[in-house]
Design a protein around this motif. Structure first.
Motif, short mmCIF file in Angstrom:
data_model
loop_
_atom_site.label_atom_id
_atom_site.label_comp_id
_atom_site.label_asym_id
_atom_site.label_seq_id
_atom_site.Cartn_x
_atom_site.Cartn_y
_atom_site.Cartn_z
N LEU A 105 -6.90 30.42 -2.93
CA LEU A 105 -7.04 29.00 -3.27
C LEU A 105 -6.92 28.74 -4.76
CD1 LEU A 105 -10.08 28.15 -0.95
CD2 LEU A 105 -7.67 27.65 -0.51
N PHE A 111 -1.18 23.84 -4.53
CA PHE A 111 -1.23 22.56 -3.81
C PHE A 111 -0.51 21.50 -4.62
CE2 PHE A 111 -5.18 24.74 -2.36
CZ PHE A 111 -4.84 24.85 -1.02
N ALA A 117 -4.19 19.48 -0.34
CA ALA A 117 -5.31 20.42 -0.54
C ALA A 117 -6.44 20.13 0.46
CB ALA A 117 -5.82 20.31 -1.97
N GLU A 145 -15.12 19.32 -3.31
CA GLU A 145 -14.00 19.25 -4.26
C GLU A 145 -14.47 19.20 -5.71
OE1 GLU A 145 -11.22 15.66 -4.36
OE2 GLU A 145 -10.06 17.26 -3.40
N TYR A 234 -5.45 23.40 -8.46
CA TYR A 234 -6.44 22.63 -7.71
C TYR A 234 -7.69 23.48 -7.63
CZ TYR A 234 -8.87 20.36 -3.81
OH TYR A 234 -9.80 19.74 -3.02
N PRO A 236 -11.03 23.86 -5.66
CA PRO A 236 -11.88 23.43 -4.55
C PRO A 236 -13.35 23.62 -4.93
CG PRO A 236 -10.42 25.25 -3.91
CD PRO A 236 -10.42 25.17 -5.39
#
Ligand code: EAX
Length: 326
Positions: A105, A111, A117, A145, A234, A236
């Protein structure tokens, strides 16, 4: 002669009894995170607490510890494993150190936007990774997020990879991020978030990278003049629970926690979306120079070799699943 004191004693016994009853009934859930109490994580903890209170009819009370009061993300995850903390909201930054499968990830430019995402994390891939997390003395409740990360520094406007070269940049304690930054010829300096503000203030590092919400609510604009909207990775976040807490819950209670965690993640995502646009304007007002015309494909090309660092170690199955999931 004894009637009055007896009546008073009776009242206070009753009052005591009801106090201790509610104290026994309500279980306090300690939740830690590194961002401030006006951040996207805090909005998520508030929504989590409200939903858990509603579902459990007051059986669980949430005690939020923001701003790294319980330590950095790696230290807090260790706390979950041994049961000294009940829950943590964390980026995936240090998570790969515990659950290597989650490193996928953290690959740069993986993403393309928020929708993709969120869709991947809420789908099969996200569930498969939550299941892996559960095999490492942790409980993954819901993907939340942090947001797309952008580069800031105190020295110069960065538009191209060449502009970034030579900067000393604090990164998270994450092998994939460090591998990507090495490709840009910056000096990645891994550090826990609670140490970051002081490191920037004292010039130990020239810059850092974080989503708009963190740059804004963490007051990083006070110590960083230049913001480049690189959106290079991105980030997470995840709501994690301690297996020590988890093993003490009934199946019904576990269901409440999962549902409340999803409500929390939704509130966090809503704030991230809002700040992604409104927050940039606010950062400009606070004096940051914002470079918006970034040559993203040049950055993407420059960091591409970091994918090989990942696939050499972990293969490409997860990566392919993510790439083919839209
Ligand atoms: O999870 O360490 C970081 O830069 C994170 O983005 C931040 O603490 C929020």
């Amino acid at each position: 002669r004894h009637a009055l004191p007896a009546a008073i004693a009776g009242i206070s016994t009753l009052a005591l009894a009801s106090t201790s009853l509610s104290a026994v009934a309500a279980q306090t859930i300690t939740v830690g995170h590194t961002t401030s109490d006006n951040s996207h994580y805090s909005a998520g903890v508030d929504a989590f607490a409200a939903k858990l209170d509603e579902l459990s009819d007051g059986e669980f009370v949430v005690a939020e510890h923001p701003s790294g009061a319980l330590g950095g993300e790696r230290a807090m995850i260790e706390g979950l494993q041994i049961g000294t903390i009940d829950m943590v909201v964390s980026s995936t930054g240090p998570l790969g150190n515990f659950v290597p499968e989650t490193y996928v990830l953290d690959l740069p430019f993986l993403f393309k936007d928020y929708d993709q995402a969120r869709c991947v994390l809420d789908g099969e891939v996200g569930q498969a990774l939550l299941d892996k997390i559960d095999q490492h003395d942790l409980v993954g409740l819901a993907w939340s997020e942090n947001g797309f990360r952008h580069l800031t520094n105190s020295l110069r406007d960065v538009k191209t990879p060449e502009d970034a070269a030579g900067l000393k940049i604090r990164t998270m304690e994450n092998e994939m991020h460090m591998a990507a930054f090495r490709e840009l010829d910056v000096h990645p300096t891994p550090m826990a978030f609670p140490e970051l503000f002081t490191a920037l203030q004292q010039g130990t590092v020239d810059g850092q990278e974080n989503p708009i919400s963190v740059i804004l609510t963490g007051n990083l604009w006070e110590v960083q003049d230049h913001l480049s909207l690189t959106g290079h990775v991105y980030s997470p976040a995840i709501m994690l629970a301690s297996p020590v807490l988890w093993d003490g819950l009934s199946d019904e209670e576990k269901g409440w926690f999962r549902e409340a965690a999803h409500a929390g993640a939704e509130a966090t995502r809503a704030m991230v979306s809002r700040l992604e646009t409104e927050g940039v304007a606010e950062l400009k007002e606070k004096g940051m120079t914002v470079v918006e015309d970034i040559d993203k494909s040049a950055f993407q090309e420059a960091v591409e070799p970091s994918y090989k660092v990942y696939t050499d170690e972990y293969g490409s199955e997860m990566l392919d699943r993510i790439r083919h999931s839209d």
